[in-house]
Scaffold this motif. Structure first.
Motif, mmCIF file in Angstrom:
data_model
loop_
_atom_site.group_PDB
_atom_site.id
_atom_site.type_symbol
_atom_site.label_atom_id
_atom_site.label_comp_id
_atom_site.label_asym_id
_atom_site.label_seq_id
_atom_site.Cartn_x
_atom_site.Cartn_y
_atom_site.Cartn_z
ATOM 1 N N ALA A 1 -13.789 1.543 -27.071
ATOM 2 C CA ALA A 1 -14.437 0.216 -27.129
ATOM 3 C C ALA A 1 -14.097 -0.512 -28.431
ATOM 4 O O ALA A 1 -13.877 -1.729 -28.437
ATOM 5 N N GLU A 2 -14.034 0.227 -29.528
ATOM 6 C CA GLU A 2 -13.697 -0.410 -30.814
ATOM 7 C C GLU A 2 -12.246 -0.888 -30.823
ATOM 8 O O GLU A 2 -11.932 -1.946 -31.377
ATOM 9 N N GLU B 1 -12.140 -4.057 -28.987
ATOM 10 C CA GLU B 1 -12.621 -5.190 -29.799
ATOM 11 C C GLU B 1 -11.467 -5.759 -30.635
ATOM 12 O O GLU B 1 -11.270 -6.981 -30.693
ATOM 13 N N ARG C 1 -18.005 -8.869 -35.955
ATOM 14 C CA ARG C 1 -18.799 -8.779 -34.712
ATOM 15 C C ARG C 1 -19.775 -9.939 -34.581
ATOM 16 O O ARG C 1 -20.094 -10.365 -33.495
ATOM 17 N N GLU D 1 -18.764 -13.226 -32.090
ATOM 18 C CA GLU D 1 -19.629 -12.719 -31.029
ATOM 19 C C GLU D 1 -19.215 -13.295 -29.677
ATOM 20 O O GLU D 1 -19.192 -12.590 -28.662
ATOM 21 N N GLU E 1 -18.194 -10.781 -26.726
ATOM 22 C CA GLU E 1 -19.199 -10.633 -25.654
ATOM 23 C C GLU E 1 -18.657 -9.873 -24.452
ATOM 24 O O GLU E 1 -19.277 -8.960 -23.932
ATOM 25 N N HIS F 1 -18.178 -6.247 -25.109
ATOM 26 C CA HIS F 1 -19.452 -5.543 -25.238
ATOM 27 C C HIS F 1 -20.159 -5.359 -23.897
ATOM 28 O O HIS F 1 -21.032 -4.520 -23.774
ATOM 29 N N SER F 2 -19.778 -6.142 -22.907
ATOM 30 C CA SER F 2 -20.424 -6.006 -21.596
ATOM 31 C C SER F 2 -19.722 -4.958 -20.725
ATOM 32 O O SER F 2 -20.133 -4.696 -19.608
#
Lengths: 362, 70
Positions: free
Chosen positions: A67-68, A71, A288, A292, A296, A299-300
């Protein structure tokens, strides 16, 4: 300057270990310790005298989650200049690696230090530095942010701290660990105290060790002695660099800039209070928060570790690199499946570089 | 990232110092340590994180000799 490689001393330590008639399992949590162990064949030497040394989650790049990485990829694909340490750029995730993003035309820069990333920002672009690393690297991110003034600069903090991971490992109890070799350079920052707490709570002996072959052999010897005598103390083999109190100035900088959060590590569930996020006072530098709206979507979503990849077990000391069916076949440094084959601190890359071509599945 | 190579500080300019990694010269940040020219420092990602204690380093092998002779 201090090449501690004297073969005669090594032979004497191994001889002493042999006389102790050991049958013990210990763990270290440092990629550079793994490098020293494999490069010099110390792991085999130790196995022959009854010391099974497992590698834990000691590679910062390896424990960074999919996940990172997503990002960072998202930010790169949204036009940000992403500045990252070299081996991080090659770790594959669901939508590729940062290096692949660079090939697609994204602005991904490999940097040596956060200062290089700040210099890039001085040229006017929106720069995001991917902050990877344990207590050894987190203070540099903190110190840089304390004096940074650039509005177009931010950090995606993936920094983590070692003691909570040690506690999680012990509590998980998948491997009956009788002792821990603690990472020399993390210890220069945190000192001896956090290990003393672990020793008191879990009755586990520990030795802080340096990175030369003799440092590690001596560290294992001191640990074996404590195990044999039923002691659960903390000894510092690396006293030429590690002071008992650590580096208070570096810890102050970390405390000033970061807040402690619960965070997932690759191969582990969420580890309480093991992550370092940028605190409110420095929120303007928190990628982050700043992006954002872009993040988003990441993160979902859930991002799984690659199917069939055994990095998770390698990072918990449950699996040797050569036991993974991908090792040396589907997964090699030039086409890695998981991060342990990418980073020079990863167990699989170390195994492949020093022994893979001869003894592995390749 | 845990490269264990100590670097020797050659010159200090404010929070930055020119250091010698055995023939390779680089500028590193020394704001996290109390270091002087001539000191050996442990460097991570461009930042010195600790000053090597030369006296202890020189003692190390002597200490080991004692432990191994027990």
């Amino acid at each position: 300057m201090f090449r501690l490689e004297d073969r005669k001393i090594a032979d004497r330590i191994v001889e002493k270990l042999k006389k102790m008639e050991l049958q013990i399992t210990i763990m270290h949590v440092c990629g550079t310790h793994q490098d020293t162990l494999v490069r010099h064949g110390l792991d085999i030497l130790l196995e022959n005298v009854g010391v099974d040394v497992r590698q834990g989650p000691g590679c910062p790049v390896c424990v960074t989650t999919p996940a990172e990485i997503e990002e960072a990829l998202w930010l790169a694909r949204h036009g940000k200049t992403v500045a990252v340490f070299g081996d991080m750029a090659r770790v594959p995730s669901k939508t590729g690696s940062l290096l692949q993003a660079k090939a697609e035309g994204c602005d991904v820069r490999v940097v040596y230090s956060i200062d290089d990333a700040i210099k890039l920002a001085e040229k006017g672009k929106e720069v995001v530095f991917i902050g990877i690393g344990f207590e050894t690297t987190a203070p540099s991110t903190a110190a840089a942010l304390m004096s940074a003034k650039n509005e177009n600069f931010s950090v995606l903090s993936c920094h983590r701290t070692v003691p909570p991971a040690l506690e999680a490992l012990i509590k998980m109890g998948e491997t009956k660990l009788q002792g821990l070799i603690e990472p020399g350079h993390v210890s220069t920052i945190i000192g001896i105290e956090p290990y003393k707490k672990l020793a008191a709570e879990f009755k586990i002996p520990q030795v802080i060790a340096g990175f030369e072959p003799l440092d590690l052999l001596m560290g294992v010897y001191l640990l074996a002695e404590m195990i044999k005598n039923g002691e659960s103390d903390v000894k510092n083999e690396y006293s030429r660099v590690v002071r008992p109190e650590g580096n208070p100035r570096a810890r102050e900088a970390m405390k000033e800039v970061f807040v402690t959060i619960d965070v997932k590590w690759r191969g582990f569930p969420v580890i309480p209070r093991s992550g370092l996020e940028i605190g409110e006072r420095y929120a303007q530098f928190n990628a982050r928060k700043k992006y954002e709206h872009i993040l988003e979507e990441v993160h979902s979503q859930e991002f799984e570790e690659p199917e069939g990849c055994r990095c998770a077990e390698v990072l918990r000391g449950l699996c040797q690199p050569v036991e993974c069916p991908f090792f040396g076949t589907a997964c090699r440094p030039e086409h890695p499946v998981g991060p342990c084959m990418v980073s020079f601190e990863g167990g699989c890359a170390i195994e492949w570089n020093y022994r893979g071509r001869k003894g592995g599945n390749g | 990232m845990c490269l264990a190579v100590p670097a020797k500080i050659l010159e200090i300019h404010g929070r930055k110092a020119k250091v010698d990694f055995g023939g390779v010269y680089r500028e590193v940040d020394i704001s996290l340590v109390n270091a002087r020219a001539g000191d050996y420092v442990i460097v991570h990602a461009g930042y010195a994180i600790e000053v090597l204690d030369r006296a202890t380093a020189e003692e190390t092998l002597k200490l080991w000799e004692e432990i191994l002779s027990q």
